[in-house]
Scaffold this active site. Sequence first.
Site, short mmCIF file in Angstrom:
data_model
loop_
_atom_site.label_atom_id
_atom_site.label_comp_id
_atom_site.label_asym_id
_atom_site.label_seq_id
_atom_site.Cartn_x
_atom_site.Cartn_y
_atom_site.Cartn_z
N TRP A 28 0.53 0.82 13.08
CA TRP A 28 0.23 -0.35 13.92
C TRP A 28 -1.24 -0.70 13.75
CZ3 TRP A 28 -3.35 -0.56 17.97
CH2 TRP A 28 -3.35 -1.74 18.73
N HIS A 29 -1.54 -2.01 13.78
CA HIS A 29 -2.92 -2.48 13.85
C HIS A 29 -3.03 -3.44 15.02
CE1 HIS A 29 -3.69 -0.70 10.02
NE2 HIS A 29 -2.92 -1.54 9.35
N LYS A 83 3.23 5.10 5.08
CA LYS A 83 4.40 4.67 5.83
C LYS A 83 4.01 3.62 6.87
CE LYS A 83 7.46 8.54 5.00
NZ LYS A 83 8.66 9.16 5.58
N ILE A 84 4.74 3.59 7.98
CA ILE A 84 4.53 2.54 8.98
C ILE A 84 3.39 2.90 9.93
CG2 ILE A 84 6.21 3.47 10.64
CD1 ILE A 84 7.05 0.50 11.14
N ILE A 131 -5.22 6.21 6.74
CA ILE A 131 -5.66 5.68 5.45
C ILE A 131 -4.44 5.36 4.61
CG2 ILE A 131 -6.86 6.22 3.29
CD1 ILE A 131 -8.77 7.96 4.90
N CYS A 133 3.27 6.80 10.73
CA CYS A 133 3.07 7.48 9.45
C CYS A 133 4.22 8.44 9.12
CB CYS A 133 1.74 8.23 9.43
SG CYS A 133 0.32 7.16 9.78
N ARG A 172 0.84 -1.20 0.00
CA ARG A 172 0.00 0.00 0.00
C ARG A 172 0.88 1.25 0.00
NH1 ARG A 172 0.95 2.03 4.89
NH2 ARG A 172 1.16 0.65 6.68
N PHE A 193 -8.60 1.77 5.60
CA PHE A 193 -8.52 2.67 6.75
C PHE A 193 -8.44 1.89 8.05
CE2 PHE A 193 -13.04 1.81 6.14
CZ PHE A 193 -13.46 1.51 7.43
N ALA A 194 -7.99 2.60 9.09
CA ALA A 194 -7.99 2.05 10.45
C ALA A 194 -8.36 3.19 11.39
CB ALA A 194 -6.61 1.49 10.81
#
Length: 265
Positions: A79-80, A76-77, A185, A215, A73, A198-199
């Site tokens: 977390w989820h 950048k980096i 996003i 990000c 995607r 998205f998160a």
Amino acid sequence: MAELGFVRMGFGTEAVEYTVAWEEQRRVHAARFADEIEDTCLLLEHLPVYTAGRRTAENERPLDGTPVVDVDRGGKITWHGPGQLVGYPIMKLPRPVDVVAHVRRLEDALIRTAAEFGLETTRVEGRSGVWVLGDPVEERPKIGGLSLDFDPRLHDEEFDPRLNGPEYAPSNAGQRREDRKLAAIGIRVAKGVTMHGFAINVNPDNTWFDRIVPCGIRDAGVTSLSYELGREITIAEVLPVIERHLKDVLEQAELRPREIEPAAG
């Protein structure tokens, strides 16, 4: 536009491991490209994981060697994990795809969702996602007794917030009254069909973000619905609300291909 369907993949004790969801995205993407299914949004909660988009720099990754999944995607980096609602809208759009318009539509749905819970959010110029704006600079508490004029994050290219404790931690941006991101996003478009998405932070442990530079942004932080509203909000509460706003925004959108600039003569 065609109707948008939803698949609730798993939450709580049935949270989905990242690579499992990624593989499901690929499967649904192929089916959508072949017109075997309609537009579909996967909704889920992930087990804890760091994922790095294509623009992630080495000095934004965890210092302690925590594994990171490199993904295809943009962005950048990040977390989820538990307490965060993740959505992957897999949609066929007119080509050439207007990626910016798609991101703006997702932001609209997220902004409307937050507003329904009583939280005002907005966009920040040059930074994708949905944000809670901080106080004016002159009204913010000083960091470590220093005024913003001496904030090392802004003036020292070698400064690393990951090494400098809670005063600079992204999870404490609310206490510092800085701008803080509620929802991230990051998308990919292949063959005119979108992936990733998205998160939105509902009630996660935001200290997970302190191991990275979320990000790639060093002078702002992260937040959640629960933190901003001062009460516990659950993913179960947010799910029907976000589905309704995604359907409203994405189904009603007037989809147009991206305008191509004529070549200079």
